[in-house]
Design an enzyme around this catalytic site. Sequence first.
Site, PDB file in Angstrom:
ATOM      1  N   GLU A  96     -10.337   4.566   5.953  1.00 54.55           N
ATOM      2  CA  GLU A  96      -8.790   4.869   7.672  1.00 54.55           C
ATOM      3  C   GLU A  96      -9.793   5.001   8.492  1.00 54.55           C
ATOM      4  OE1 GLU A  96      -5.934   2.884   8.205  1.00 54.55           O
ATOM      5  OE2 GLU A  96      -5.627   2.510   6.275  1.00 54.55           O
ATOM      6  N   GLU A 140       0.521  -1.092  -0.364  1.00 52.05           N
ATOM      7  CA  GLU A 140       0.696   0.109   0.195  1.00 52.05           C
ATOM      8  C   GLU A 140       1.257   1.160  -0.027  1.00 52.05           C
ATOM      9  OE1 GLU A 140      -3.189   1.809   2.597  1.00 52.05           O
ATOM     10  OE2 GLU A 140      -2.854   0.531   2.803  1.00 52.05           O
ATOM     11  N   HIS A 166      -7.115  -2.006  15.477  1.00 48.62           N
ATOM     12  CA  HIS A 166      -7.598  -1.373  13.764  1.00 48.62           C
ATOM     13  C   HIS A 166      -6.835  -2.203  13.410  1.00 48.62           C
ATOM     14  CE1 HIS A 166      -7.346   1.926  11.581  1.00 48.62           C
ATOM     15  NE2 HIS A 166      -6.556   1.261  11.511  1.00 48.62           N
ATOM     16  N   GLU A 167      -5.547  -2.503  13.031  1.00 47.82           N
ATOM     17  CA  GLU A 167      -5.837  -3.755  11.564  1.00 47.82           C
ATOM     18  C   GLU A 167      -6.705  -4.977  12.063  1.00 47.82           C
ATOM     19  OE1 GLU A 167      -4.206  -2.327  10.292  1.00 47.82           O
ATOM     20  OE2 GLU A 167      -2.622  -0.792  11.341  1.00 47.82           O
ATOM     21  N   ASN A 218      -2.971  -6.646   5.720  1.00 51.92           N
ATOM     22  CA  ASN A 218      -2.963  -7.550   4.419  1.00 51.92           C
ATOM     23  C   ASN A 218      -3.947  -8.431   5.056  1.00 51.92           C
ATOM     24  OD1 ASN A 218      -0.194  -6.223   3.875  1.00 51.92           O
ATOM     25  ND2 ASN A 218       0.098  -7.258   4.965  1.00 51.92           N
ATOM     26  N   MET A 242       0.542  -3.117   8.904  1.00 46.86           N
ATOM     27  CA  MET A 242      -0.304  -3.260   7.425  1.00 46.86           C
ATOM     28  C   MET A 242      -1.565  -4.348   7.712  1.00 46.86           C
ATOM     29  SD  MET A 242      -0.330  -2.193   4.874  1.00 46.86           S
ATOM     30  CE  MET A 242      -1.968  -2.787   3.661  1.00 46.86           C
TER      31      MET A 242
END
Length: 557
Positions: A343, A138, A320-321, A288, A286
Amino acid sequence: MTNNTSEIKEIFLKDYTVSNYQISTVDITFDIFEEYTLVTNVSKFVKITSDAKNLELNGEELDLQEIYINNKKLANNPLSNSDIYEVSENFLIIKNIEKYTDENSAFTLKTIVKIDPEKNKQLMGLYKSDGMYCTQNEPEGFRRITYHLDRPDVMSLYTTTIIADKTLYPVLLSNGNKTEAKCFEEDESLGENRHMVKWEDPFKKPCYLFALIAGDLEFTQDSFTTMTGRNIILQIFTDAKNQSRIDHAMVSLKKAMKWDEERFGREYDLDIFMIVAVDAFNSGAMENKGLNIFNSAAILCDQKSATDRDFQYIEAVVAHEYFHNWTGDRITCRDWFQLTLKEGLTVFRDAEFSADMGDRILKRIEDASYMRAGQFAEDAGPISHPIQPQSFIQIENFYTQTVYEKGAEVIRMLQTLYGKENFRKALDFYFETYDGQAVTIEEFLFSFEKTLDIDLTQFKNSWYFQAGTPTVKITDEYNSDEKTYTLVVEQSCNYPDKTNNPEHKYTNYHFPLQFGLLNQYGKNLDLGEQSDILEVRKQSETFVFKNIEEKPLPSLL
């Protein structure tokens, strides 16, 4: 993207067009050697627009070895004016594509490229750091791995095969569920002391969510039973030296999974969820799909070295992820102008999670203080920009507090305006309607308009398209004879026109104002059927409260 500054240009949201092609499946193989990595990409394309003549694929620092269309090898090293294909610094262009398509406008493209992850100093795409291989794709890193339509509105089913030395890289990870694993003793074609692992992701995703890890890592395993009784394997991989510091991350993950089911009805979808926490990862974290990657500093802790604030931060960032699995992965952005869609919404979700795990009032004070210290300054300075920018030169410049934190607070306003129950109904509609799609802010807001029968045009135009922080002035008056109390709410904004849209005119903000009226003893006055939420739309609005027996003290949020 390009390193040639003469080719850098401003990209505008108004110029967005649907991709001429979609890619239904990607079958990608990584053959990892110490000197280089061979990447074989077999992708099934469908031509969407009939007038598209050529196929233009993104690619940077790729050494093209072979190319096939429908299993037919094309000539190597064509001339720059070839009518077959051209390779430039940033693109692979296949010409006259219609001659390769079948009756369904489909064709299969296979490319084999050589890349050098150890020399990849941009740390985008696949790179080697501290003896292991990581990816960060990203926003536009996948083009440094293979030729592809590197844009978020192209969503595909991925099958990933990784082949590497078993001693140096015993752990081979990618997105999805593991479907096959074998070593040289079972298949000599792999090469001596080499092994292979295959992963299949049953859910479509854009290429920026693709992930690969190859290294010598330890892991801790646990499990989680979902609300429908499915057993999910949970694994956290770390460098051996850090294995004793992942317990809190595992506990936080399980809390997040349970909370997301209870609060938003979102159940995890794969058979396994993996986290990799290593020093070698260049970013913070991240999301993914099914394989979150963290820098170890963002997730590892123990009682000896961490503070309570560290533990709270790790709980929030793990959540969050994980929450991105639905708000970012299953439903993603149509283009990078929609970045706040994933986001801002996910920051709101992790803030609500942290409030439920701790003290809601303290969490709101903390978030408000953070906004005032950082985002207000950003909105008042030279880099002020709307939550949804209308143009950019490099999208990396818009991973900002405005897009993240202000975007989250704007979504919170929707919950305040219409209540938690209606907010949940609108999000349920959003998840059910747009699952597996790349969507826009307009489609997110439409979920509220459709579900709640409201019009959010002013809300969208004021909060998403305008930069700057509005100022609210409130005056009050009490009439002891009529027993009425009046609040006058006036709004203004030092509006920097950063929309790059000459047709846009300043719009008054549409926002909620939560209030209470207190008597001289600090007790709440009875407002009867009057809501404690005032809905402000105009530059100046007057609100009158009747049957107020004494002059109150207003409490305004």
